[in-house]
Design an enzyme around this catalytic site. Structure first.
Site, PDB file in Angstrom:
ATOM      1  N   ARG A 193      53.202  18.561  47.251  1.00  0.00           N
ATOM      2  CA  ARG A 193      52.952  19.212  45.959  1.00  0.00           C
ATOM      3  C   ARG A 193      53.883  20.386  45.631  1.00  0.00           C
ATOM      4  O   ARG A 193      53.462  21.541  45.566  1.00  0.00           O
ATOM      5  CB  ARG A 193      51.484  19.634  45.872  1.00  0.00           C
TER       6      ARG A 193
ATOM      7  N   VAL B 211      50.927   8.728  42.365  1.00  0.00           N
ATOM      8  CA  VAL B 211      51.002  10.133  41.920  1.00  0.00           C
ATOM      9  C   VAL B 211      51.134  11.096  43.107  1.00  0.00           C
ATOM     10  O   VAL B 211      51.965  11.998  43.091  1.00  0.00           O
ATOM     11  CB  VAL B 211      49.779  10.501  41.048  1.00  0.00           C
TER      12      VAL B 211
ATOM     13  N   CYS C 192      49.032  20.610  50.546  1.00  0.00           N
ATOM     14  CA  CYS C 192      47.584  20.550  50.672  1.00  0.00           C
ATOM     15  C   CYS C 192      47.240  19.194  51.266  1.00  0.00           C
ATOM     16  O   CYS C 192      48.129  18.419  51.620  1.00  0.00           O
ATOM     17  CB  CYS C 192      46.905  20.766  49.332  1.00  0.00           C
TER      18      CYS C 192
ATOM     19  N   LYS D  65      35.887  20.663  36.025  1.00  0.00           N
ATOM     20  CA  LYS D  65      36.495  21.673  36.908  1.00  0.00           C
ATOM     21  C   LYS D  65      37.939  21.959  36.515  1.00  0.00           C
ATOM     22  O   LYS D  65      38.336  23.107  36.339  1.00  0.00           O
ATOM     23  CB  LYS D  65      36.439  21.164  38.353  1.00  0.00           C
ATOM     24  N   ASN D  66      38.736  20.897  36.377  1.00  0.00           N
ATOM     25  CA  ASN D  66      40.164  21.107  36.151  1.00  0.00           C
ATOM     26  C   ASN D  66      40.449  21.772  34.810  1.00  0.00           C
ATOM     27  O   ASN D  66      41.449  22.458  34.652  1.00  0.00           O
ATOM     28  CB  ASN D  66      40.919  19.774  36.250  1.00  0.00           C
TER      29      ASN D  66
ATOM     30  N   ASP E 165      42.569  10.783  40.736  1.00  0.00           N
ATOM     31  CA  ASP E 165      41.329  11.421  41.208  1.00  0.00           C
ATOM     32  C   ASP E 165      40.153  10.447  41.284  1.00  0.00           C
ATOM     33  O   ASP E 165      39.074  10.826  41.749  1.00  0.00           O
ATOM     34  CB  ASP E 165      40.959  12.604  40.299  1.00  0.00           C
TER      35      ASP E 165
ATOM     36  N   ARG F  90      33.990  21.853  46.449  1.00  0.00           N
ATOM     37  CA  ARG F  90      35.029  22.334  45.520  1.00  0.00           C
ATOM     38  C   ARG F  90      34.887  21.686  44.157  1.00  0.00           C
ATOM     39  O   ARG F  90      35.329  22.244  43.154  1.00  0.00           O
ATOM     40  CB  ARG F  90      36.423  22.005  46.069  1.00  0.00           C
TER      41      ARG F  90
HETATM   42  C1  UD1 Z   1      46.194  18.168  38.549  1.00  0.00           C
HETATM   43  C2  UD1 Z   1      44.728  18.139  38.911  1.00  0.00           C
HETATM   44  C3  UD1 Z   1      44.471  17.146  40.028  1.00  0.00           C
HETATM   45  C4  UD1 Z   1      45.024  15.783  39.653  1.00  0.00           C
HETATM   46  C5  UD1 Z   1      46.493  15.883  39.235  1.00  0.00           C
HETATM   47  C6  UD1 Z   1      47.052  14.565  38.715  1.00  0.00           C
HETATM   48  C7  UD1 Z   1      44.039  20.423  38.448  1.00  0.00           C
HETATM   49  C8  UD1 Z   1      43.529  21.706  39.005  1.00  0.00           C
HETATM   50  N1  UD1 Z   1      44.334  19.472  39.343  1.00  0.00           N
HETATM   51  O1  UD1 Z   1      46.898  18.645  39.699  1.00  0.00           O
HETATM   52  O2  UD1 Z   1      43.062  17.047  40.241  1.00  0.00           O
HETATM   53  O3  UD1 Z   1      44.945  14.910  40.768  1.00  0.00           O
HETATM   54  O4  UD1 Z   1      46.617  16.862  38.180  1.00  0.00           O
HETATM   55  O5  UD1 Z   1      46.286  14.068  37.685  1.00  0.00           O
HETATM   56  O6  UD1 Z   1      44.143  20.271  37.250  1.00  0.00           O
HETATM   57  N2  UD1 Z   1      54.999  17.591  41.159  1.00  0.00           N
HETATM   58  C9  UD1 Z   1      56.298  17.917  41.481  1.00  0.00           C
HETATM   59  N3  UD1 Z   1      56.781  19.112  41.041  1.00  0.00           N
HETATM   60  C10 UD1 Z   1      56.033  19.988  40.292  1.00  0.00           C
HETATM   61  C11 UD1 Z   1      54.704  19.629  39.968  1.00  0.00           C
HETATM   62  C12 UD1 Z   1      54.218  18.399  40.415  1.00  0.00           C
HETATM   63  O7  UD1 Z   1      57.005  17.170  42.147  1.00  0.00           O
HETATM   64  O8  UD1 Z   1      56.520  21.059  39.930  1.00  0.00           O
HETATM   65  C13 UD1 Z   1      54.440  16.304  41.649  1.00  0.00           C
HETATM   66  C14 UD1 Z   1      53.286  16.516  42.622  1.00  0.00           C
HETATM   67  O9  UD1 Z   1      53.754  16.735  43.930  1.00  0.00           O
HETATM   68  C15 UD1 Z   1      52.522  15.236  42.496  1.00  0.00           C
HETATM   69  C16 UD1 Z   1      52.710  14.865  41.014  1.00  0.00           C
HETATM   70  O10 UD1 Z   1      53.844  15.607  40.572  1.00  0.00           O
HETATM   71  O11 UD1 Z   1      53.082  14.244  43.297  1.00  0.00           O
HETATM   72  C17 UD1 Z   1      51.519  15.170  40.135  1.00  0.00           C
HETATM   73  O12 UD1 Z   1      51.191  16.532  40.211  1.00  0.00           O
HETATM   74  P1  UD1 Z   1      50.574  17.336  38.988  1.00  0.00           P
HETATM   75  O13 UD1 Z   1      50.400  16.445  37.806  1.00  0.00           O
HETATM   76  O14 UD1 Z   1      51.351  18.583  38.826  1.00  0.00           O
HETATM   77  O15 UD1 Z   1      49.134  17.685  39.557  1.00  0.00           O
HETATM   78  P2  UD1 Z   1      48.419  19.095  39.562  1.00  0.00           P
HETATM   79  O16 UD1 Z   1      48.611  19.787  38.268  1.00  0.00           O
HETATM   80  O17 UD1 Z   1      48.755  19.816  40.807  1.00  0.00           O
END
Ligand code: UD1
Length: 434
Positions: free
Chosen positions: A125, A332, A120, A24-25, A310, A402
């Site tokens: 996030r 995370v 969410c 999915k991701n 995950d 989802r």
């Molecule tokens: C992606 C995956 C999700 C997985 C996650 C971590 C998809 C669609 N989703 O989510 O299933 O659980 O990676 O492996 O690919 N953060 C910040 N600032 C930012 C971006 C992130 O502080 O600009 C923080 C987030 O709040 C979180 C952490 O970084 O605590 C990890 O987030 P991130 O790696 O960005 O996850 P996603 O890309 O949203």
């Protein structure tokens, strides 16, 4: 509104073979990346049929692309007529991954407006890392009325350091950098396997990217991405892990085919530590055999190649029936233990202290009505139901749908007693399961 629920009779082992679906991701970000292509149709194979994929298809359609499935798992995207730069609020708030179109749209159109995704179920996030990276490439970014408004004449290559190896930020910045002038180097990037899948896809489109899978990625900008692309999405490592835990918990034997074995290292190590037998047959096949006892194991989630967040809830489900006391630390996301209250209703002994869940394994769990609180929590509750005595019903299936295609049918074909019922027919169908 979703009035469906899964009814599970616990106590039946998972046995047999399961072929894994596309990730999915990965599929979601490849769909977003298709926005970068101006001259050809893109064909994605091995795309899972999931609610999230439909949302991303709607996002692309809202921008002017044509998107449709040509057979069960083959998605054709025609991005040539994309002429809008604004992704609607209703879609972005439905699914956070919609935000991944920001970088590609900005690179293609010089302007992008995407609603801030907001929080969410699993935490707040933020998207600051995404925005900082795009700003370093020359984008002017403002937040107005809940939207991120990004503008640029021409993106220029930059040296970008990520404060945290965010998966989404790495992807957004990488995609934008493909059409920037000059070279972009991104430090401390995410090393998740989906990043490599995205790089391989972009390279097929004509991008110049090196280093994906390491912690520095270098992108040499090109004028346009013009190659016609036919690409098969990598297999889903989280779906693989969920079935693996299911086999271990029910003391069954499962053979996983089309498995992304190389991306499962940390999970395999931790499951072996918990006394689960795992036989790696080749790069795409493995066999999992559950046995007694499952041993308590300590886990800390981390960016890849650490233990994946995950898989945290599913692993906790396994620890709920382990011999001894385990600890699971979530580093995370901030809010990923909401399943604990639900599992407690089934007799699990879980205490959450800050970022850590302390789980004292119990010899038996009992079926109960529970509800999914996020995608992986919902999967973990289904796994718990497979071993609980009596009947479990899992509601809030919106979350499960989802991320898992035909989950209950596949579990049923492996020997689980599980079916989906709607509120209207519930009484009738539950009786037929008994
Ligand atoms: C992606 C995956 C999700 C997985 C996650 C971590 C998809 C669609 N989703 O989510 O299933 O659980 O990676 O492996 O690919 N953060 C910040 N600032 C930012 C971006 C992130 O502080 O600009 C923080 C987030 O709040 C979180 C952490 O970084 O605590 C990890 O987030 P991130 O790696 O960005 O996850 P996603 O890309 O949203």
């Amino acid at each position: 509104m979703n009035f469906e629920r899964l009814i599970i009779q616990g106590g039946y082992a998972l046995e047999g073979q399961v072929k894994l679906n596309g990730a999915k991701n990965s599929a979601l970000v490849l769909m977003a990346a298709s926005v970068l292509g101006k001259q050809d149709i893109i064909v994605l194979e091995n795309v899972p049929r999931l609610a999230d994929i439909e949302v991303m298809a709607d996002v692309l359609r809202s921008l002017g692309a044509k998107v449709h499935f040509t057979d069960k798992n083959t998605l054709e995207i025609d991005p040539r007529n994309i002429d809008k730069y604004s992704a609607p609020y209703e879609l972005v708030t439905k699914m956070r991954a919609s935000f991944f179109v920001l970088g590609p749209l900005l690179a293609r159109m010089g302007r992008a407006e995407v609603a801030l995704p907001g929080g969410c179920a699993i935490g707040s996030r933020p998207v600051d890392i995404h925005l900082k990276g795009l700003e370093a490439m020359g984008a002017q970014i403002e937040i107005e009325h809940g939207n991120v408004i990004a503008k640029v004449d021409k993106l220029v290559g930059a040296e970008i350091y990520l404060n945290f190896p965010s998966v989404g930020a790495t992807e957004n910045i990488m995609m934008a950098a493909c059409l920037a002038e000059g070279t972009t180097r991104i430090y401390n990037v995410a090393r998740e396997p989906e990043i490599e899948d995205l790089a391989n896809f972009l390279i097929k489109m004509g991008a110049k990217i090196t280093g994906a899978g390491s912690d520095i990625i270098t992108i040499e900008g090109v004028e346009s991405l013009r190659q016609p692309v036919h690409y098969s999405v990598m297999s889903d490592r989280i779906e693989a892990g969920t079935f693996m835990i299911g086999a271990a918990m029910t003391r069954g034997t499962l053979r996983l085919e089309h498995a992304p074995v190389a991306s499962l290292d940390s999970l395999i190590a931790k499951m072996r530590e918990a006394n689960v037998l795992i036989d790696i047959i080749d790069d795409h096949t493995l066999e999992v055999r559950g046995r007694h006892p499952i041993l308590a194991t300590h886990v800390r989630t981390l960016p890849h190649p650490g233990f994946p967040t995950d898989m945290q809830a599913q692993f906790a489900a396994m620890m709920a029936i382990a011999d001894g006391t385990s600890s699971i630390t979530e580093t995370v996301f901030e809010n990923r233990f909401m399943y604990a209250d639900e599992m407690q209703r089934m007799g699990a002994n879980i205490r959450v202290e800050g970022k850590t869940a302390i789980i004292s394994g119990v010899p038996r769990l009992s079926g109960a009505p529970v509800q999914g609180t996020d995608l992986r929590a919902a999967a973990a509750l289904v796994l718990t139901g497979l071993v609980a005595e009596g009947e479990t019903s899992v509601s809030n299936l919106f979350y499960l749908d989802r991320g898992y295609e035909c989950f209950e049918q596949r579990l049923a074909s492996l020997g689980a007693r599980i079916c989906r019922v709607s509120v209207k027919t519930e009484k009738q169908e539950a009786v037929s399961l008994a």
